[in-house]
Scaffold this motif. Structure first.
Motif, PDB file in Angstrom:
ATOM      1  N   THR A   1      83.928  48.576  34.762  1.00 48.17           N
ATOM      2  CA  THR A   1      82.993  48.704  33.633  1.00 48.17           C
ATOM      3  C   THR A   1      82.880  50.145  33.167  1.00 48.17           C
ATOM      4  O   THR A   1      82.132  50.438  32.239  1.00 48.17           O
ATOM      5  CB  THR A   1      81.591  48.191  34.007  1.00 48.17           C
ATOM      6  N   GLY A   2      83.613  51.064  33.811  1.00 48.46           N
ATOM      7  CA  GLY A   2      83.646  52.428  33.309  1.00 48.46           C
ATOM      8  C   GLY A   2      83.187  53.500  34.261  1.00 48.46           C
ATOM      9  O   GLY A   2      83.174  54.679  33.904  1.00 48.46           O
ATOM     10  N   ALA A   3      82.821  53.131  35.501  1.00 45.69           N
ATOM     11  CA  ALA A   3      82.415  54.151  36.474  1.00 45.69           C
ATOM     12  C   ALA A   3      83.639  54.933  36.962  1.00 45.69           C
ATOM     13  O   ALA A   3      84.760  54.431  36.960  1.00 45.69           O
ATOM     14  CB  ALA A   3      81.707  53.497  37.656  1.00 45.69           C
ATOM     15  N   ASP A   4      83.401  56.178  37.376  1.00 50.69           N
ATOM     16  CA  ASP A   4      84.484  57.033  37.857  1.00 50.69           C
ATOM     17  C   ASP A   4      84.563  57.044  39.378  1.00 50.69           C
ATOM     18  O   ASP A   4      85.615  57.349  39.945  1.00 50.69           O
ATOM     19  CB  ASP A   4      84.270  58.467  37.355  1.00 50.69           C
ATOM     20  N   ASP A   5      83.459  56.726  40.040  1.00 47.40           N
ATOM     21  CA  ASP A   5      83.435  56.743  41.510  1.00 47.40           C
ATOM     22  C   ASP A   5      82.346  55.785  41.983  1.00 47.40           C
ATOM     23  O   ASP A   5      81.508  55.348  41.190  1.00 47.40           O
ATOM     24  CB  ASP A   5      83.165  58.166  42.009  1.00 47.40           C
ATOM     25  N   TYR A   6      82.375  55.466  43.280  1.00 51.43           N
ATOM     26  CA  TYR A   6      81.474  54.466  43.830  1.00 51.43           C
ATOM     27  C   TYR A   6      81.048  54.910  45.223  1.00 51.43           C
ATOM     28  O   TYR A   6      81.888  55.202  46.066  1.00 51.43           O
ATOM     29  CB  TYR A   6      82.231  53.125  43.907  1.00 51.43           C
ATOM     30  N   VAL A   7      79.729  54.982  45.457  1.00 51.91           N
ATOM     31  CA  VAL A   7      79.198  55.382  46.767  1.00 51.91           C
ATOM     32  C   VAL A   7      78.301  54.266  47.277  1.00 51.91           C
ATOM     33  O   VAL A   7      77.439  53.768  46.558  1.00 51.91           O
ATOM     34  CB  VAL A   7      78.398  56.698  46.665  1.00 51.91           C
ATOM     35  N   THR A   8      78.528  53.874  48.525  1.00 55.55           N
ATOM     36  CA  THR A   8      77.781  52.758  49.118  1.00 55.55           C
ATOM     37  C   THR A   8      76.571  53.268  49.890  1.00 55.55           C
ATOM     38  O   THR A   8      76.660  54.217  50.663  1.00 55.55           O
ATOM     39  CB  THR A   8      78.695  51.958  50.074  1.00 55.55           C
ATOM     40  N   LYS A   9      75.425  52.645  49.655  1.00 55.02           N
ATOM     41  CA  LYS A   9      74.206  52.952  50.412  1.00 55.02           C
ATOM     42  C   LYS A   9      74.292  52.307  51.799  1.00 55.02           C
ATOM     43  O   LYS A   9      74.812  51.194  51.915  1.00 55.02           O
ATOM     44  CB  LYS A   9      72.980  52.409  49.685  1.00 55.02           C
ATOM     45  N   PRO A  10      73.741  52.933  52.837  1.00 51.11           N
ATOM     46  CA  PRO A  10      73.167  54.291  52.856  1.00 51.11           C
ATOM     47  C   PRO A  10      74.272  55.336  52.777  1.00 51.11           C
ATOM     48  O   PRO A  10      75.373  55.112  53.263  1.00 51.11           O
ATOM     49  CB  PRO A  10      72.452  54.349  54.204  1.00 51.11           C
ATOM     50  N   PHE A  11      73.971  56.457  52.165  1.00 51.89           N
ATOM     51  CA  PHE A  11      74.990  57.480  51.985  1.00 51.89           C
ATOM     52  C   PHE A  11      74.473  58.823  52.483  1.00 51.89           C
ATOM     53  O   PHE A  11      73.269  59.050  52.607  1.00 51.89           O
ATOM     54  CB  PHE A  11      75.385  57.603  50.512  1.00 51.89           C
ATOM     55  N   ASN A  12      75.402  59.711  52.758  1.00 50.86           N
ATOM     56  CA  ASN A  12      75.073  61.070  53.148  1.00 50.86           C
ATOM     57  C   ASN A  12      74.898  61.887  51.867  1.00 50.86           C
ATOM     58  O   ASN A  12      75.836  61.981  51.076  1.00 50.86           O
ATOM     59  CB  ASN A  12      76.210  61.645  54.010  1.00 50.86           C
ATOM     60  N   PRO A  13      73.732  62.468  51.628  1.00 53.43           N
ATOM     61  CA  PRO A  13      73.519  63.229  50.391  1.00 53.43           C
ATOM     62  C   PRO A  13      74.544  64.345  50.177  1.00 53.43           C
ATOM     63  O   PRO A  13      74.901  64.646  49.041  1.00 53.43           O
ATOM     64  CB  PRO A  13      72.112  63.814  50.573  1.00 53.43           C
ATOM     65  N   LEU A  14      75.016  64.942  51.267  1.00 52.38           N
ATOM     66  CA  LEU A  14      76.023  65.999  51.131  1.00 52.38           C
ATOM     67  C   LEU A  14      77.354  65.440  50.633  1.00 52.38           C
ATOM     68  O   LEU A  14      78.073  66.100  49.880  1.00 52.38           O
ATOM     69  CB  LEU A  14      76.211  66.720  52.470  1.00 52.38           C
ATOM     70  N   GLU A  15      77.682  64.207  51.063  1.00 49.68           N
ATOM     71  CA  GLU A  15      78.905  63.569  50.560  1.00 49.68           C
ATOM     72  C   GLU A  15      78.760  63.267  49.074  1.00 49.68           C
ATOM     73  O   GLU A  15      79.684  63.489  48.275  1.00 49.68           O
ATOM     74  CB  GLU A  15      79.207  62.279  51.314  1.00 49.68           C
ATOM     75  N   LEU A  16      77.593  62.772  48.671  1.00 48.09           N
ATOM     76  CA  LEU A  16      77.344  62.495  47.252  1.00 48.09           C
ATOM     77  C   LEU A  16      77.451  63.783  46.433  1.00 48.09           C
ATOM     78  O   LEU A  16      78.056  63.802  45.352  1.00 48.09           O
ATOM     79  CB  LEU A  16      75.961  61.863  47.073  1.00 48.09           C
ATOM     80  N   LEU A  17      76.897  64.863  46.961  1.00 45.22           N
ATOM     81  CA  LEU A  17      76.962  66.152  46.280  1.00 45.22           C
ATOM     82  C   LEU A  17      78.411  66.613  46.106  1.00 45.22           C
ATOM     83  O   LEU A  17      78.798  67.113  45.048  1.00 45.22           O
ATOM     84  CB  LEU A  17      76.166  67.191  47.073  1.00 45.22           C
ATOM     85  N   ALA A  18      79.216  66.405  47.152  1.00 46.98           N
ATOM     86  CA  ALA A  18      80.634  66.776  47.077  1.00 46.98           C
ATOM     87  C   ALA A  18      81.344  65.965  46.005  1.00 46.98           C
ATOM     88  O   ALA A  18      82.203  66.479  45.274  1.00 46.98           O
ATOM     89  CB  ALA A  18      81.302  66.564  48.439  1.00 46.98           C
ATOM     90  N   ARG A  19      80.994  64.689  45.876  1.00 46.85           N
ATOM     91  CA  ARG A  19      81.617  63.844  44.854  1.00 46.85           C
ATOM     92  C   ARG A  19      81.173  64.246  43.454  1.00 46.85           C
ATOM     93  O   ARG A  19      81.953  64.168  42.501  1.00 46.85           O
ATOM     94  CB  ARG A  19      81.287  62.374  45.121  1.00 46.85           C
ATOM     95  N   VAL A  20      79.923  64.651  43.329  1.00 44.92           N
ATOM     96  CA  VAL A  20      79.428  65.153  42.044  1.00 44.92           C
ATOM     97  C   VAL A  20      80.260  66.354  41.608  1.00 44.92           C
ATOM     98  O   VAL A  20      80.747  66.428  40.469  1.00 44.92           O
ATOM     99  CB  VAL A  20      77.933  65.539  42.141  1.00 44.92           C
ATOM    100  N   LYS A  21      80.448  67.306  42.511  1.00 48.87           N
ATOM    101  CA  LYS A  21      81.223  68.514  42.190  1.00 48.87           C
ATOM    102  C   LYS A  21      82.659  68.163  41.830  1.00 48.87           C
ATOM    103  O   LYS A  21      83.231  68.722  40.886  1.00 48.87           O
ATOM    104  CB  LYS A  21      81.196  69.473  43.380  1.00 48.87           C
ATOM    105  N   SER A  22      83.241  67.235  42.587  1.00 48.60           N
ATOM    106  CA  SER A  22      84.628  66.829  42.338  1.00 48.60           C
ATOM    107  C   SER A  22      84.778  66.198  40.960  1.00 48.60           C
ATOM    108  O   SER A  22      85.716  66.517  40.214  1.00 48.60           O
ATOM    109  CB  SER A  22      85.077  65.848  43.422  1.00 48.60           C
ATOM    110  N   GLN A  23      83.854  65.309  40.593  1.00 51.29           N
ATOM    111  CA  GLN A  23      83.934  64.641  39.295  1.00 51.29           C
ATOM    112  C   GLN A  23      83.724  65.629  38.145  1.00 51.29           C
ATOM    113  O   GLN A  23      84.389  65.539  37.110  1.00 51.29           O
ATOM    114  CB  GLN A  23      82.904  63.507  39.214  1.00 51.29           C
ATOM    115  N   LEU A  24      82.816  66.579  38.321  1.00 48.64           N
ATOM    116  CA  LEU A  24      82.580  67.569  37.273  1.00 48.64           C
ATOM    117  C   LEU A  24      83.791  68.482  37.086  1.00 48.64           C
ATOM    118  O   LEU A  24      84.158  68.812  35.953  1.00 48.64           O
ATOM    119  CB  LEU A  24      81.336  68.403  37.605  1.00 48.64           C
ATOM    120  N   ARG A  25      84.439  68.865  38.197  1.00 52.47           N
ATOM    121  CA  ARG A  25      85.655  69.690  38.091  1.00 52.47           C
ATOM    122  C   ARG A  25      86.749  68.935  37.351  1.00 52.47           C
ATOM    123  O   ARG A  25      87.414  69.481  36.473  1.00 52.47           O
ATOM    124  CB  ARG A  25      86.156  70.079  39.496  1.00 52.47           C
ATOM    125  N   ARG A  26      86.922  67.672  37.710  1.00 47.42           N
ATOM    126  CA  ARG A  26      87.958  66.839  37.080  1.00 47.42           C
ATOM    127  C   ARG A  26      87.679  66.680  35.585  1.00 47.42           C
ATOM    128  O   ARG A  26      88.580  66.789  34.751  1.00 47.42           O
ATOM    129  CB  ARG A  26      87.996  65.479  37.768  1.00 47.42           C
TER     130      ARG A  26
END
Length: 231
Positions: free
Chosen positions: A95-120
């Motif tokens: 439906t258009g998402a770029d990445d998918y994180v499953t709960k419960p998640f590590n906030p630091l992992e989510l932060l790393a994915r945020v940075k990765s997607q913004l760089r891309r």
């Protein structure tokens, strides 16, 4: 430098607040919404660089919200969900998402994915900007965003049709376009044999951009075939 803005959309306040703290500590501006409708309303008012979007929400869920966002916006979207089945991930991504994180998640992992997607996203947009915004042929510069044309230091005033013809030839350097093809692509109408509209427009463009319209540097005539701009 302006802070990048992240929109966190989740019906659980604790998750919104937790993710917001981590993002704010990393110098991001954080906006929050409790469902898809609130998110869409915020997007109409604010410039957002990335969205963290929960799947399961009341009023409007993340899947529907993602589809609506993708109708006219292309910033990265990271989906959050307590569901971990493959089909849920596939639904979110198709439906258009770029990445998918499953709960419960590590906030630091989510932060790393945020940075990765913004760089891309930045790399992609920079490449598109460099490729499409400015077309240069010797000292002829065509700005496709502002519709400005310059030859050296001189600004050239073109009509919208003239600009479209020049842009078509400039974007497709070394490709010969017949009169019929230029007419159908610019006017989006069927070409008639006796119509000399394209030739008249080419002549007017040459008068504006060429030092000597009879010996053009930019728009070349390929006799019996059409016109082209050489690289």
């Amino acid at each position: 430098m302006d802070k990048e803005t992240i929109l966190v959309v989740d019906d659980e306040k604790e998750i919104r607040d937790l993710v917001g703290i981590y993002l704010a500590n990393d110098n991001y501006k954080v906006l929050k919404a409790g469902n898809g409708v609130e998110a869409l309303n915020l997007l109409n008012k604010e410039e957002v660089d990335l969205i963290i979007l929960d799947v399961m929400m009341p009023t409007m869920d993340g899947i529907e919200a993602c589809m609506k966002i993708r109708e006219d916006k292309n910033m990265p979207i990271i989906m959050l969900s307590a569901k971990s089945e493959d089909m849920d991930k596939i639904m979110g991504l198709t439906t258009g998402a770029d990445d998918y994180v499953t709960k419960p998640f590590n906030p630091l992992e989510l932060l790393a994915r945020v940075k990765s997607q913004l760089r891309r996203y930045k790399r992609l947009n920079t490449a598109i900007d460099k490729k499409e915004e400015i077309i240069e042929i010797e000292d002829l510069i065509i700005n496709t965003n502002t519709h400005e044309v310059r030859v050296g230091d001189k600004e050239i005033k073109l009509t919208p049709r003239e600009f479209e013809i020049l842009y078509l030839l400039g974007k497709n350097k070394n490709i010969v376009f017949s009169i019929e093809k230029i007419y159908s692509m610019v006017w989006k109408e069927e070409f008639y044999e006796s119509d000399n509209t394209v030739m008249v427009h080419i002549r007017k463009i040459r008068e504006k951009i060429e030092d000597n319209p009879r010996k053009p540097r930019f728009i070349k005539t390929v006799w019996g075939v059409g016109y082209k701009i050489e690289n």
